[in-house]
Structure formats: C-alpha cells, structure tokens
Design a protein around this motif. Structure first.
Motif, PDB file in Angstrom:
ATOM      1  N   UNK A   1      -9.093   5.312  -7.011  1.00 32.30           N
ATOM      2  CA  UNK A   1     -10.174   6.244  -6.217  1.00 32.30           C
ATOM      3  C   UNK A   1     -11.467   6.061  -7.448  1.00 32.30           C
ATOM      4  N   UNK A   2     -11.217   5.981  -8.705  1.00 30.83           N
ATOM      5  CA  UNK A   2     -12.546   5.548  -8.949  1.00 30.83           C
ATOM      6  C   UNK A   2     -13.494   4.087  -8.937  1.00 30.83           C
ATOM      7  N   UNK A   3     -12.329   3.196  -8.324  1.00 32.57           N
ATOM      8  CA  UNK A   3     -13.255   2.281  -8.179  1.00 32.57           C
ATOM      9  C   UNK A   3     -13.321   2.423  -7.290  1.00 32.57           C
ATOM     10  N   UNK A   4     -13.182   2.668  -6.072  1.00 40.55           N
ATOM     11  CA  UNK A   4     -13.694   3.602  -4.915  1.00 40.55           C
ATOM     12  C   UNK A   4     -14.954   4.470  -4.795  1.00 40.55           C
ATOM     13  N   UNK A   5     -14.770   5.147  -5.556  1.00 43.33           N
ATOM     14  CA  UNK A   5     -15.988   6.135  -5.698  1.00 43.33           C
ATOM     15  C   UNK A   5     -17.165   5.136  -6.357  1.00 43.33           C
TER      16      UNK A   5
ATOM     17  N   UNK B   1      12.435  -4.587   2.517  1.00 43.03           N
ATOM     18  CA  UNK B   1      12.548  -3.130   2.018  1.00 43.03           C
ATOM     19  C   UNK B   1      11.428  -2.776   1.228  1.00 43.03           C
ATOM     20  N   UNK B   2      10.741  -2.331   2.329  1.00 44.80           N
ATOM     21  CA  UNK B   2       9.752  -1.284   1.168  1.00 44.80           C
ATOM     22  C   UNK B   2       9.433  -0.445   0.344  1.00 44.80           C
ATOM     23  N   UNK B   3       9.185  -0.431  -0.582  1.00 50.30           N
ATOM     24  CA  UNK B   3      10.600  -0.324  -2.055  1.00 50.30           C
ATOM     25  C   UNK B   3       8.818   1.641  -1.953  1.00 50.30           C
ATOM     26  N   UNK B   4       7.281   0.643  -1.824  1.00 51.81           N
ATOM     27  CA  UNK B   4       6.652   1.715  -2.421  1.00 51.81           C
ATOM     28  C   UNK B   4       4.787   0.689  -1.922  1.00 51.81           C
ATOM     29  N   UNK B   5       4.297   2.682  -1.616  1.00 51.78           N
ATOM     30  CA  UNK B   5       2.758   1.396  -0.971  1.00 51.78           C
ATOM     31  C   UNK B   5       1.456   2.176  -1.911  1.00 51.78           C
ATOM     32  N   UNK B   6       1.314   0.868  -2.658  1.00 45.25           N
ATOM     33  CA  UNK B   6      -0.063   1.185  -3.736  1.00 45.25           C
ATOM     34  C   UNK B   6      -0.801   1.448  -3.099  1.00 45.25           C
ATOM     35  N   UNK B   7      -2.125   2.904  -3.624  1.00 50.70           N
ATOM     36  CA  UNK B   7      -2.745   3.325  -3.511  1.00 50.70           C
ATOM     37  C   UNK B   7      -4.028   2.749  -4.093  1.00 50.70           C
ATOM     38  N   UNK B   8      -5.488   2.492  -3.489  1.00 49.85           N
ATOM     39  CA  UNK B   8      -6.333   2.061  -3.520  1.00 49.85           C
ATOM     40  C   UNK B   8      -6.422   2.860  -4.829  1.00 49.85           C
TER      41      UNK B   8
ATOM     42  N   UNK C   1     -20.677  -2.833   0.549  1.00 43.37           N
ATOM     43  CA  UNK C   1     -19.370  -2.811   1.691  1.00 43.37           C
ATOM     44  C   UNK C   1     -18.234  -3.897   1.089  1.00 43.37           C
ATOM     45  N   UNK C   2     -17.638  -3.297   1.785  1.00 43.19           N
ATOM     46  CA  UNK C   2     -15.625  -3.386   1.022  1.00 43.19           C
ATOM     47  C   UNK C   2     -14.644  -3.204   1.757  1.00 43.19           C
ATOM     48  N   UNK C   3     -13.751  -3.691   1.835  1.00 46.10           N
ATOM     49  CA  UNK C   3     -12.564  -3.708   2.644  1.00 46.10           C
ATOM     50  C   UNK C   3     -11.758  -3.246   1.932  1.00 46.10           C
ATOM     51  N   UNK C   4     -10.452  -3.092   1.828  1.00 45.52           N
ATOM     52  CA  UNK C   4      -9.993  -2.108   1.095  1.00 45.52           C
ATOM     53  C   UNK C   4      -8.274  -2.654   1.735  1.00 45.52           C
ATOM     54  N   UNK C   5      -7.055  -3.230   0.952  1.00 48.14           N
ATOM     55  CA  UNK C   5      -5.546  -3.655   1.828  1.00 48.14           C
ATOM     56  C   UNK C   5      -4.878  -2.902   1.037  1.00 48.14           C
ATOM     57  N   UNK C   6      -3.702  -1.833   1.150  1.00 46.11           N
ATOM     58  CA  UNK C   6      -3.028  -1.455   0.401  1.00 46.11           C
ATOM     59  C   UNK C   6      -1.978  -1.712  -0.670  1.00 46.11           C
TER      60      UNK C   6
END
Length: 94
Positions: free
Chosen positions: A14-18, A5-12, A24-29
């Motif tokens: 924001x400092x790294x994304x900035x 059961x997924x309890x929590x989805x972790x967000x990327x 060129x990148x991809x992010x997987x939550x």
C-alpha cells in the motif's frame, strides 16, 4: 505436466501504491504456489510496471529470513529495502 496449488496470493504494498498513484503503472499480484506431490514452493513476485514518468519494473518478493531487501528493480539490477525504494520513487516526482 506439472500441477500447482496456489497457497497464497500476495497483495501489492500500500505504501508503494500511494507513492505511484499519479504515475502510469500496472500491478500484477504475486503468488506462492506449491508443486503438488513434492515439497517445492514457487514464489512469483508482485510486479509493479511503471511506464511514466520513467520505465521501471519493480519486483516484490515475499520476505524471508535470508533477505531484508525484498524489492528488485530490473533496470538497476539491484535489490532494495522498502525505505530505499520509497526514496527512489519519490525522486521520480521531481
């Protein structure tokens, strides 16, 4: 068969994304999953896969009391704090 059961989805982060917005990148939550009928939890890290200007795979783990370095760079085989990681990413821009 194991059921989670997924309890929590972790967000990327924001400092790294900035910092990597021009790369060129991809992010997987990441996710925190609970194995049903047990007290076990599985944490899948947030993954940042940078393919240009260099190739880096950065894994961000959910922070816990034990570790103050939640970032792991596969290519370096080493853990980093957020400030250390930011310095590494900024050097890539040069």
């Amino acid at each position: 068969m194991l059921k989670f059961k997924i309890m929590e989805t972790l967000k990327p982060n924001s400092e790294i994304l900035e910092i990597i917005k021009d790369y060129t990148y991809k992010v997987k939550k990441g996710t925190v999953k609970h194995l049903l009928h047990t007290n076990l939890q599985v944490i899948e890290p947030t993954t940042y896969l940078i393919t240009y200007p260099t190739t880096l795979t950065i894994l961000e783990y959910k922070i816990n009391e034990i570790s103050n370095k939640p970032f792991f760079i596969k290519e370096h085989n080493q853990k980093y704090s957020l400030s250390e990681l930011i310095q590494i990413l900024k050097k890539l821009k040069i």
